[in-house]
Design an enzyme around this catalytic site. Structure first.
Site, PDB file in Angstrom:
ATOM      1  N   SER A  65       0.725  -1.433  -0.285  1.00  0.00           N
ATOM      2  CA  SER A  65       0.086   0.032   0.623  1.00  0.00           C
ATOM      3  C   SER A  65       0.657   1.023  -0.050  1.00  0.00           C
ATOM      4  O   SER A  65       0.258   2.599   0.261  1.00  0.00           O
ATOM      5  CB  SER A  65      -1.428   0.055   1.063  1.00  0.00           C
ATOM      6  OG  SER A  65      -0.086  -0.291   2.402  1.00  0.00           O
TER       7      SER A  65
ATOM      8  N   HIS B 278       0.234   5.986   6.603  1.00  0.00           N
ATOM      9  CA  HIS B 278       0.164   6.057   4.609  1.00  0.00           C
ATOM     10  C   HIS B 278       1.148   7.683   3.991  1.00  0.00           C
ATOM     11  O   HIS B 278       0.369   8.486   4.717  1.00  0.00           O
ATOM     12  CB  HIS B 278      -0.537   5.427   4.025  1.00  0.00           C
ATOM     13  CG  HIS B 278      -0.360   3.769   4.242  1.00  0.00           C
ATOM     14  ND1 HIS B 278      -0.947   3.356   5.727  1.00  0.00           N
ATOM     15  CD2 HIS B 278      -0.107   2.755   3.764  1.00  0.00           C
ATOM     16  CE1 HIS B 278      -1.087   2.090   4.869  1.00  0.00           C
ATOM     17  NE2 HIS B 278      -0.158   1.763   4.398  1.00  0.00           N
TER      18      HIS B 278
END
Length: 303
Positions: free
Chosen positions: A57, A282
């Site tokens: 990811s 992230h």
């Protein structure tokens, strides 16, 4: 155009392998090895180059607009897409997928086929960013966030992962090394002439070891502990890349000062409650752009 292969003499190869083996020490960071993948030169724009991007990811860019693959949470503004556009490649295959481990290099993940299937004999460039989920990024963050409230000034997360008398995360990193090694060997076997770049992970927490509870709900002394876990993971990736003759892309250094603890305008990694379009913990669009710049800078170096 395809990258030309730079092949060292056997003596130089042996010295290189001996140096890396010494750095790896007795930690069993890599499995027994045969011939490493060759290093490849590059530089300039790559019209005619066929590029395949593999990863998890941190590569795919979940939530970042525009999402082009719901199954893998993949953005068209992730770093592979930015690199492909900047280098004017002729063919581009991005198979990065949220939640991927090294196992997904060989097996399908929902509608995403085995990632290694994107690597062909005529592939010229491959980027690989993998290993975070093998050591359990998600569960580590969840565990440390839960434990943080039990001892805000202490290091409950570090104590948890050392309860057996050894650091479980250090062991997981060591156990992941031969898996990454196997991936790089498979890439080289499928595309012997490709330039291979292993992309490290960015700086998630303040490099000076300071904290920012409750924005990031870890205990004070767990911030430097978890920062060091990230550095150890990147060191392992750098060593395994070198062992296989692949290049390593440092994304940690260029993202220092833009971690989860910084103000929304300054951060490139979102905290557990993102203020910009990105998954928790992230990179946001700025973070993906920073990683793209790091990859492009590495491509401009021949070695």
């Amino acid at each position: 155009m395809a990258y030309g292969t730079v092949r060292d003499g056997s003596a130089k190869r042996n010295r290189h392998r001996a140096t890396v083996a010494a750095a790896l020490g007795g930690c069993a960071l890599v499995a027994a090895s045969t011939t490493p993948a060759a290093a490849h030169g590059g530089g300039g724009h790559d019209r005619g180059t066929r590029y395949a991007a593999l990863g998890d990811s941190y590569t795919s860019g979940p939530v970042i607009p525009t999402q082009v693959d719901a199954n893998c949470a993949r953005s068209d503004h992730n770093y592979p897409s930015l690199v492909a556009a900047a280098r004017h490649v002729s063919a581009f295959k991005d198979v990065s997928c949220g939640g991927a481990t090294t196992a997904e290099m060989w097996k399908a993940q929902g509608t995403n086929g085995p990632q290694l299937d994107a690597v062909r004999r005529d592939t010229d460039l491959v980027t690989v960013q993998i290993g975070g989920n093998d050591i359990g990024f998600g569960s580590i963050i969840g565990t440390c966030a839960t434990l943080g409230a039990t001892d805000l000034a202490g290091n409950p997360c570090q104590r948890y992962y050392n309860a057996s008398g050894y650091d479980q995360l250090t062991l997981k990193i060591a156990q992941t090394a031969p898996k990454v090694d196997k991936v790089l060997r498979a890439v080289h076997a499928r595309a012997p002439h490709a330039r291979i770049l292993v992309v490290g992970y960015p700086d998630l927490l303040p490099d000076d070891g300071s904290g920012c509870y409750p924005t990031v709900p870890f205990a004070a002394k767990d911030f430097p502990y978890l920062r060091d876990v990230g550095k150890h993971l990147n060191l392992m990736l750098r060593l395994v890349a070198a062992w296989n003759g692949a290049g390593y892309v440092d994304t940690y250094g260029p993202t220092v000062g833009h971690d989860m603890c910084k103000a929304p305008a300054d951060r490139w990694i979102e905290p557990l409650q993102p203020a910009s379009p990105a998954a928790p913990a992230h990179p946001n669009a700025k973070g993906e752009a920073a990683m793209a710049r790091a990859v492009l800078a590495r491509l401009d170096r021949r070695h």
